[in-house]
Design an enzyme around this catalytic site. Structure first.
Site, PDB file in Angstrom:
ATOM      1  N   GLY A 238       0.773  -1.237   0.000  1.00 39.22           N
ATOM      2  CA  GLY A 238       0.000   0.000   0.000  1.00 39.22           C
ATOM      3  C   GLY A 238       0.799   1.279   0.000  1.00 39.22           C
ATOM      4  N   GLU A 271       4.664  -5.991   2.573  1.00 35.15           N
ATOM      5  CA  GLU A 271       4.523  -6.551   1.217  1.00 35.15           C
ATOM      6  C   GLU A 271       4.415  -5.451   0.163  1.00 35.15           C
ATOM      7  OE1 GLU A 271       0.839  -8.623   1.750  1.00 35.15           O
ATOM      8  OE2 GLU A 271       1.738 -10.273   2.856  1.00 35.15           O
ATOM      9  N   GLY A 273       4.681  -3.513  -3.288  1.00 31.54           N
ATOM     10  CA  GLY A 273       4.839  -3.846  -4.700  1.00 31.54           C
ATOM     11  C   GLY A 273       5.095  -2.570  -5.481  1.00 31.54           C
ATOM     12  N   ARG A 274       4.036  -1.758  -5.559  1.00 27.75           N
ATOM     13  CA  ARG A 274       4.076  -0.517  -6.342  1.00 27.75           C
ATOM     14  C   ARG A 274       5.286   0.369  -6.003  1.00 27.75           C
ATOM     15  NH1 ARG A 274      -0.783   1.944  -8.156  1.00 27.75           N
ATOM     16  NH2 ARG A 274      -1.883   0.641  -6.670  1.00 27.75           N
ATOM     17  N   TYR A 314      -9.227   2.190 -13.667  1.00 32.51           N
ATOM     18  CA  TYR A 314      -9.300   2.976 -12.412  1.00 32.51           C
ATOM     19  C   TYR A 314      -9.338   4.478 -12.677  1.00 32.51           C
ATOM     20  CZ  TYR A 314      -6.825  -1.342 -11.011  1.00 32.51           C
ATOM     21  OH  TYR A 314      -6.406  -2.632 -10.838  1.00 32.51           O
ATOM     22  N   CYS A 340     -10.854  -1.374 -29.851  1.00 37.60           N
ATOM     23  CA  CYS A 340     -12.244  -1.008 -30.117  1.00 37.60           C
ATOM     24  C   CYS A 340     -13.039  -0.856 -28.833  1.00 37.60           C
ATOM     25  CB  CYS A 340     -12.888  -2.064 -31.004  1.00 37.60           C
ATOM     26  SG  CYS A 340     -12.102  -2.109 -32.582  1.00 37.60           S
ATOM     27  N   GLU A 341     -12.698   0.120 -28.057  1.00 35.85           N
ATOM     28  CA  GLU A 341     -13.397   0.439 -26.803  1.00 35.85           C
ATOM     29  C   GLU A 341     -13.274   1.943 -26.608  1.00 35.85           C
ATOM     30  OE1 GLU A 341     -14.820  -1.622 -24.458  1.00 35.85           O
ATOM     31  OE2 GLU A 341     -14.093  -3.582 -25.145  1.00 35.85           O
ATOM     32  N   TYR A 369       1.872  -2.841 -12.045  1.00 28.42           N
ATOM     33  CA  TYR A 369       0.523  -3.097 -12.548  1.00 28.42           C
ATOM     34  C   TYR A 369       0.369  -2.632 -14.000  1.00 28.42           C
ATOM     35  CZ  TYR A 369       0.012  -3.717  -7.548  1.00 28.42           C
ATOM     36  OH  TYR A 369       0.192  -4.132  -6.253  1.00 28.42           O
TER      37      TYR A 369
HETATM   38  N1  LLP Z   1      -0.312  -7.386  -0.229  1.00 23.77           N
HETATM   39  C1  LLP Z   1      -1.584  -7.683  -0.575  1.00 23.77           C
HETATM   40  C2  LLP Z   1      -2.327  -8.650   0.239  1.00 23.77           C
HETATM   41  C3  LLP Z   1      -2.169  -7.077  -1.683  1.00 23.77           C
HETATM   42  O1  LLP Z   1      -3.423  -7.365  -2.020  1.00 23.77           O
HETATM   43  C4  LLP Z   1      -1.429  -6.149  -2.445  1.00 23.77           C
HETATM   44  C5  LLP Z   1      -2.007  -5.513  -3.628  1.00 23.77           C
HETATM   45  C6  LLP Z   1      -0.098  -5.877  -2.052  1.00 23.77           C
HETATM   46  C7  LLP Z   1       0.426  -6.511  -0.937  1.00 23.77           C
HETATM   47  C8  LLP Z   1       0.787  -4.908  -2.808  1.00 23.77           C
HETATM   48  O2  LLP Z   1       0.283  -3.639  -2.723  1.00 23.77           O
HETATM   49  P1  LLP Z   1       1.101  -2.360  -3.225  1.00 23.77           P
HETATM   50  O3  LLP Z   1       2.308  -2.182  -2.333  1.00 23.77           O
HETATM   51  O4  LLP Z   1       1.513  -2.605  -4.621  1.00 23.77           O
HETATM   52  O5  LLP Z   1       0.144  -1.256  -3.086  1.00 23.77           O
HETATM   53  N2  LLP Z   1      -3.940  -3.192  -9.966  1.00 23.77           N
HETATM   54  C9  LLP Z   1      -4.068  -2.124  -9.000  1.00 23.77           C
HETATM   55  C10 LLP Z   1      -3.453  -2.474  -7.670  1.00 23.77           C
HETATM   56  C11 LLP Z   1      -4.008  -3.733  -7.071  1.00 23.77           C
HETATM   57  C12 LLP Z   1      -3.338  -4.084  -5.773  1.00 23.77           C
HETATM   58  C13 LLP Z   1      -3.759  -5.425  -5.309  1.00 23.77           C
HETATM   59  N3  LLP Z   1      -3.150  -5.827  -4.092  1.00 23.77           N
HETATM   60  C14 LLP Z   1      -3.470  -0.855  -9.599  1.00 23.77           C
HETATM   61  O6  LLP Z   1      -3.042  -0.871 -10.740  1.00 23.77           O
HETATM   62  O7  LLP Z   1      -3.455   0.186  -8.933  1.00 23.77           O
END
Ligand code: LLP
Length: 407
Positions: A238, A271, A273-274, A314, A340-341, A369
């Site tokens: 997050g 955890e 990611g982004r 989004y 085509c959208e 993502y």
């Molecule tokens: N842990 C869990 C349980 C999660 O569901 C997620 C993301 C993360 C960690 C990693 O979150 P981050 O640090 O990346 O915020 N496709 C969407 C984002 C979906 C996130 C899903 N879960 C987008 O493009 O914004």
């Protein structure tokens, strides 16, 4: 958005030391480009900010599961947060030791559980009552040591983010209610083949403040306080990134400072990611056509919602910049793809100099993502991925071909 790795040198947009137009002259478009340096810097920054909490960083592979990125991060010491059997498989193939894998997910199949337990993953984050039984049974069947689990709490808090990426509110499919968790924990001894060691909470992605996170952590701690065997708090991902130059967001240090008093006596798992990959990547695309219609300028480009779905799904904003700057007046234009959208818009009212067919654009902050959510919609081969390392680059995933669309 801009950083030491993705930047203009004179008129040309560069990734580290390389002008992007020179790379695409060899690779074609659309192409994702990543900076190895920036990915590692982002990882190190999070690791250092959370050092005083001795947090274990499990990179969330769902943000970008390219083998080379996983391997780089694993080599740098990261664990992996995997959300499917496929991601567990990729993590193992990137050299991640099974103990450093957290296997999460709202609907793990028995096959996936069997695979993960058989490999000895370090943690399974559990979100269903029946799943607890499955893990208990499968661990017994496979004759393995007890599987270590974390129960995922749905803390019933609303994260300050886009509704599609909020997961901690009561109406969401994610996690277990506090009442359910309290009940399970009171009966831990029913499960001979499980070790209850942690609690997991992830309230959403791209969090705009730390308030709901603090509430969620408090709710999680309330549940485990009576059980001295439960010492691990997995607080999910997050951490947000800036998609526009002047966006006001909590920093990583704000998160650390705001949660420190709550979590300092627990073992912490994170955890992200982004925050590790988003601003290390961009999507390069070429202008195919210029259309002036209905009082608007449309630049029709060779990337689309098939390659990058975030704007369509989004209403996400990504800055779009010319790869070679032009010293001309900027005019608002719509950057649209060939799909085509009507939703196939990468950017609306983006200020750009006048462009012609053949000009290159960079869709910024798309390392997370982006490629992982790409599809073959409209029979479009998925793009190539390139990793830049200083003055060198290499293809880390080949562009798909029409032949590969045959299945
Ligand atoms: N842990 C869990 C349980 C999660 O569901 C997620 C993301 C993360 C960690 C990693 O979150 P981050 O640090 O990346 O915020 N496709 C969407 C984002 C979906 C996130 C899903 N879960 C987008 O493009 O914004």
């Amino acid at each position: 958005m801009f950083n030491d790795s993705i930047h203009y040198k004179q008129e040309a947009l560069h990734c580290d030391d390389l002008p992007l137009n020179e790379i695409v002259a060899k690779t074609g478009t659309p192409t994702y480009i990543y900076s190895q340096k920036r990915i590692l810097e982002n990882y190190t920054q999070i690791k250092s900010a959370f050092a005083k909490l001795d947090a274990h960083i499990h990179y969330s592979a769902k943000a970008n599961n390219n083998h080379h990125i996983l391997k780089m991060l694993v080599d740098a010491g990261a664990g992996i947060d995997a959300v499917s059997g496929g991601e567990v498989y990729l993590a193992l193939n990137a050299g991640c030791s099974p103990e450093n894998i957290v296997f999460a997910g709202v609907g793990k199949s028995r096959e996936e559980l069997r695979f993960a337990i058989g490999k000895g993953v370090g943690w399974i984050n559990v979100e269903n009552i029946a799943e607890i039984d499955y893990i208990n049974e499968i661990t017994a069947e496979l004759g393995r040591e007890p599987t270590r689990i974390s129960l995922r709490l749905n803390p019933d808090v609303t994260a300050n983010t886009h509704p599609y990426i909020a997961t901690g509110h009561g109406g969401a499919k994610f996690g277990l209610t506090a009442t359910t968790i309290a009940d399970v924990l009171a009966h831990q001894d029913h499960y001979e083949h499980l070790t209850f060691s942690g609690i997991h909470v992830h309230i959403g992605s791209q969090l705009h403040d730390t308030t709901a996170t603090q509430q969620a952590i408090k709710a999680a701690i309330n549940l485990i306080e009576p059980y001295p065997n439960i010492r691990t708090l997995d607080i999910g991902g997050g951490l947000p990134v800036a998609y526009t130059p002047n966006e006001i967001l909590p920093s990583i240090q704000d998160f650390v400072d705001d949660i420190y008093p709550l979590v300092k006596d627990y073992e912490l798992i994170l955890e992200p990611g982004r925050a590790i990959v988003a601003d290390a990547g961009l999507l390069l695309t070429e202008v195919l056509y210029v259309k002036q219609q209905a009082g608007q300028i449309f630049y029709i480009v060779d990337a689309s919602m098939s390659e990058l779905i975030r704007p369509a799904l989004y209403q996400a904003h990504h800055e779009i910049l010319p790869v070679i700057k032009k010293d001309r007046e900027l005019t608002p234009a719509n950057i649209v793809g060939p799909v085509c959208e009507t939703a196939d818009v990468l950017g609306r009212n983006i200020n750009l100099p006048p462009l012609i067919a053949g000009d290159l654009l960079a869709v910024m902050t798309t390392g997370a993502y982006g490629m992982v959510m790409a599809s073959n919609y409209n029979a479009r081969p998925r793009p190539a991925e390139i990793m830049v390392n200083g003055t060198e680059w290499k293809t880390v995933r080949e562009r798909e071909t029409w032949a590969s669309l045959m299945g």
